[in-house]
Design a protein around this motif. Structure first.
Motif, PDB file in Angstrom:
ATOM      1  N   SER A 259       1.248  -1.102  -0.111  1.00 59.73           N
ATOM      2  CA  SER A 259      -0.005  -0.155  -0.307  1.00 59.73           C
ATOM      3  C   SER A 259       1.331   1.633  -0.198  1.00 59.73           C
ATOM      4  O   SER A 259      -0.154   2.677  -0.419  1.00 59.73           O
ATOM      5  CB  SER A 259      -1.367   0.215   1.193  1.00 59.73           C
ATOM      6  OG  SER A 259       0.423  -0.019   2.340  1.00 59.73           O
ATOM      7  N   ARG A 260       2.306   1.203   0.271  1.00 67.20           N
ATOM      8  CA  ARG A 260       3.674   2.233   0.428  1.00 67.20           C
ATOM      9  C   ARG A 260       3.192   3.562   1.796  1.00 67.20           C
ATOM     10  O   ARG A 260       2.854   4.264   1.162  1.00 67.20           O
ATOM     11  CB  ARG A 260       3.245   3.268  -0.888  1.00 67.20           C
ATOM     12  CG  ARG A 260       3.538   1.725  -2.105  1.00 67.20           C
ATOM     13  CD  ARG A 260       3.488   3.560  -3.439  1.00 67.20           C
ATOM     14  NE  ARG A 260       4.441   4.186  -3.708  1.00 67.20           N
ATOM     15  CZ  ARG A 260       3.664   5.872  -3.480  1.00 67.20           C
ATOM     16  NH1 ARG A 260       2.884   5.452  -4.209  1.00 67.20           N
ATOM     17  NH2 ARG A 260       4.702   6.285  -3.883  1.00 67.20           N
ATOM     18  N   ILE A 261       2.019   2.383   2.468  1.00 66.11           N
ATOM     19  CA  ILE A 261       1.905   3.650   3.742  1.00 66.11           C
ATOM     20  C   ILE A 261       3.231   3.387   4.221  1.00 66.11           C
ATOM     21  O   ILE A 261       3.415   2.175   4.792  1.00 66.11           O
ATOM     22  CB  ILE A 261       0.726   3.210   4.821  1.00 66.11           C
ATOM     23  CG1 ILE A 261      -0.499   2.761   3.515  1.00 66.11           C
ATOM     24  CG2 ILE A 261       0.160   3.710   5.398  1.00 66.11           C
ATOM     25  CD1 ILE A 261      -1.222   4.483   3.253  1.00 66.11           C
ATOM     26  N   VAL A 262       3.302   4.142   5.577  1.00 69.46           N
ATOM     27  CA  VAL A 262       4.241   4.691   6.544  1.00 69.46           C
ATOM     28  C   VAL A 262       3.394   3.941   8.040  1.00 69.46           C
ATOM     29  O   VAL A 262       2.728   5.110   7.320  1.00 69.46           O
ATOM     30  CB  VAL A 262       4.920   5.852   6.239  1.00 69.46           C
ATOM     31  CG1 VAL A 262       6.041   6.311   8.194  1.00 69.46           C
ATOM     32  CG2 VAL A 262       5.909   5.792   5.056  1.00 69.46           C
ATOM     33  N   TYR A 263       4.055   3.852   8.692  1.00 65.80           N
ATOM     34  CA  TYR A 263       3.751   3.644   9.879  1.00 65.80           C
ATOM     35  C   TYR A 263       4.437   3.428  11.229  1.00 65.80           C
ATOM     36  O   TYR A 263       5.954   3.120  10.627  1.00 65.80           O
ATOM     37  CB  TYR A 263       3.080   1.839   9.692  1.00 65.80           C
ATOM     38  CG  TYR A 263       3.574   0.705   9.692  1.00 65.80           C
ATOM     39  CD1 TYR A 263       4.294   0.782  11.512  1.00 65.80           C
ATOM     40  CD2 TYR A 263       4.185   0.531   8.931  1.00 65.80           C
ATOM     41  CE1 TYR A 263       4.835  -0.747  11.149  1.00 65.80           C
ATOM     42  CE2 TYR A 263       4.702  -0.920   8.676  1.00 65.80           C
ATOM     43  CZ  TYR A 263       5.375  -1.376   9.958  1.00 65.80           C
ATOM     44  OH  TYR A 263       6.195  -2.694  10.021  1.00 65.80           O
ATOM     45  N   ALA A 264       4.465   3.839  12.394  1.00 66.99           N
ATOM     46  CA  ALA A 264       5.386   4.369  13.473  1.00 66.99           C
ATOM     47  C   ALA A 264       4.096   2.663  14.325  1.00 66.99           C
ATOM     48  O   ALA A 264       3.203   2.790  14.522  1.00 66.99           O
ATOM     49  CB  ALA A 264       4.623   5.106  14.029  1.00 66.99           C
ATOM     50  N   GLY A 265       5.387   2.464  15.145  1.00 63.61           N
ATOM     51  CA  GLY A 265       4.692   1.281  15.614  1.00 63.61           C
ATOM     52  C   GLY A 265       6.003   0.841  17.479  1.00 63.61           C
ATOM     53  O   GLY A 265       6.561   1.657  17.867  1.00 63.61           O
ATOM     54  N   ALA A 266       5.438   0.208  18.091  1.00 62.93           N
ATOM     55  CA  ALA A 266       5.863  -0.018  19.642  1.00 62.93           C
ATOM     56  C   ALA A 266       6.554  -1.412  19.207  1.00 62.93           C
ATOM     57  O   ALA A 266       6.248  -2.312  18.826  1.00 62.93           O
ATOM     58  CB  ALA A 266       4.958  -0.371  20.221  1.00 62.93           C
ATOM     59  N   SER A 267       8.170  -0.889  19.502  1.00 59.70           N
ATOM     60  CA  SER A 267       9.086  -2.593  19.920  1.00 59.70           C
ATOM     61  C   SER A 267       7.952  -3.879  20.931  1.00 59.70           C
ATOM     62  O   SER A 267       8.746  -4.093  20.590  1.00 59.70           O
ATOM     63  CB  SER A 267       9.971  -1.961  20.077  1.00 59.70           C
ATOM     64  OG  SER A 267      10.451  -1.412  20.697  1.00 59.70           O
ATOM     65  N   SER A 268       7.653  -2.344  21.572  1.00 57.30           N
ATOM     66  CA  SER A 268       7.342  -3.115  23.069  1.00 57.30           C
ATOM     67  C   SER A 268       5.421  -2.955  23.447  1.00 57.30           C
ATOM     68  O   SER A 268       5.324  -1.768  23.168  1.00 57.30           O
ATOM     69  CB  SER A 268       7.813  -3.443  24.396  1.00 57.30           C
ATOM     70  OG  SER A 268       8.335  -2.031  24.974  1.00 57.30           O
ATOM     71  N   VAL A 269       4.805  -3.844  24.275  1.00 58.11           N
ATOM     72  CA  VAL A 269       3.529  -3.779  24.452  1.00 58.11           C
ATOM     73  C   VAL A 269       3.689  -3.354  25.960  1.00 58.11           C
ATOM     74  O   VAL A 269       4.046  -3.905  26.802  1.00 58.11           O
ATOM     75  CB  VAL A 269       2.255  -4.844  24.050  1.00 58.11           C
ATOM     76  CG1 VAL A 269       2.287  -4.474  22.947  1.00 58.11           C
ATOM     77  CG2 VAL A 269       2.112  -5.027  24.992  1.00 58.11           C
ATOM     78  N   PRO A 270       3.004  -2.545  26.778  1.00 61.60           N
ATOM     79  CA  PRO A 270       3.028  -2.355  27.912  1.00 61.60           C
ATOM     80  C   PRO A 270       2.552  -3.939  28.273  1.00 61.60           C
ATOM     81  O   PRO A 270       1.903  -4.742  28.632  1.00 61.60           O
ATOM     82  CB  PRO A 270       1.535  -1.241  28.404  1.00 61.60           C
ATOM     83  CG  PRO A 270       1.348  -0.833  26.483  1.00 61.60           C
ATOM     84  CD  PRO A 270       2.030  -1.696  25.938  1.00 61.60           C
ATOM     85  N   ALA A 271       2.459  -4.154  30.156  1.00 59.56           N
ATOM     86  CA  ALA A 271       2.925  -5.229  30.639  1.00 59.56           C
ATOM     87  C   ALA A 271       1.063  -5.108  31.220  1.00 59.56           C
ATOM     88  O   ALA A 271       0.324  -3.961  31.639  1.00 59.56           O
ATOM     89  CB  ALA A 271       3.167  -5.052  31.872  1.00 59.56           C
ATOM     90  N   ALA A 272       0.531  -6.659  30.954  1.00 64.31           N
ATOM     91  CA  ALA A 272      -1.424  -6.524  30.941  1.00 64.31           C
ATOM     92  C   ALA A 272      -1.595  -5.900  33.094  1.00 64.31           C
ATOM     93  O   ALA A 272      -0.437  -6.310  33.852  1.00 64.31           O
ATOM     94  CB  ALA A 272      -2.088  -7.762  31.192  1.00 64.31           C
ATOM     95  N   THR A 273      -2.208  -5.347  33.045  1.00 64.26           N
ATOM     96  CA  THR A 273      -2.588  -5.622  34.367  1.00 64.26           C
ATOM     97  C   THR A 273      -4.192  -5.874  34.686  1.00 64.26           C
ATOM     98  O   THR A 273      -4.865  -6.012  33.859  1.00 64.26           O
ATOM     99  CB  THR A 273      -3.070  -4.160  34.617  1.00 64.26           C
ATOM    100  OG1 THR A 273      -3.714  -3.388  33.608  1.00 64.26           O
ATOM    101  CG2 THR A 273      -1.817  -3.406  34.650  1.00 64.26           C
ATOM    102  N   SER A 274      -4.713  -6.313  35.770  1.00 65.62           N
ATOM    103  CA  SER A 274      -5.834  -7.289  36.783  1.00 65.62           C
ATOM    104  C   SER A 274      -6.332  -6.065  37.508  1.00 65.62           C
ATOM    105  O   SER A 274      -6.517  -5.102  37.170  1.00 65.62           O
ATOM    106  CB  SER A 274      -5.663  -7.596  36.540  1.00 65.62           C
ATOM    107  OG  SER A 274      -4.672  -8.169  37.782  1.00 65.62           O
TER     108      SER A 274
END
Length: 94
Positions: free
Chosen positions: A79-94
């Motif tokens: 699609s030739r779309i540029v994106y920004a991403g996260a190399s890690s996700v926040p820890a899950a909380t309960s």
């Protein structure tokens, strides 16, 4: 179909500026600023009869506030779309 977070105006402006810089470097194309979002879950094609159930589920979901850092830039070649991403996700909380 996907579930996403929609950034506020200051974040959206910064992402749009980053997109313009990246696109000029790689020849990609930017998503219009009003469409910038953080995809949380991509569901793909969904039968229209399931849409109202998925909307109810999405509306009922709750989570404590969290922070995540967009620290990677990528490019969807097709699609030739540029994106920004996260190399890690926040820890899950309960």
């Amino acid at each position: 179909l996907f579930f996403a977070l929609w950034p506020d105006e200051p974040v959206r402006s910064r992402l749009a500026r980053l997109c313009r810089i990246c696109c000029s470097a790689c020849g990609g194309r930017c998503v219009p600023p009003q469409n910038l979002h953080a995809t949380l879950a991509f569901l793909g094609e969904v039968d229209v009869q399931r849409l109202s159930t998925l909307c109810r589920i999405g509306t009922a979901l709750r989570s404590p506030a969290f922070d995540f850092v967009l620290d990677q830039v990528g490019f969807f070649h097709r699609s030739r779309i540029v994106y920004a991403g996260a190399s890690s996700v926040p820890a899950a909380t309960s």
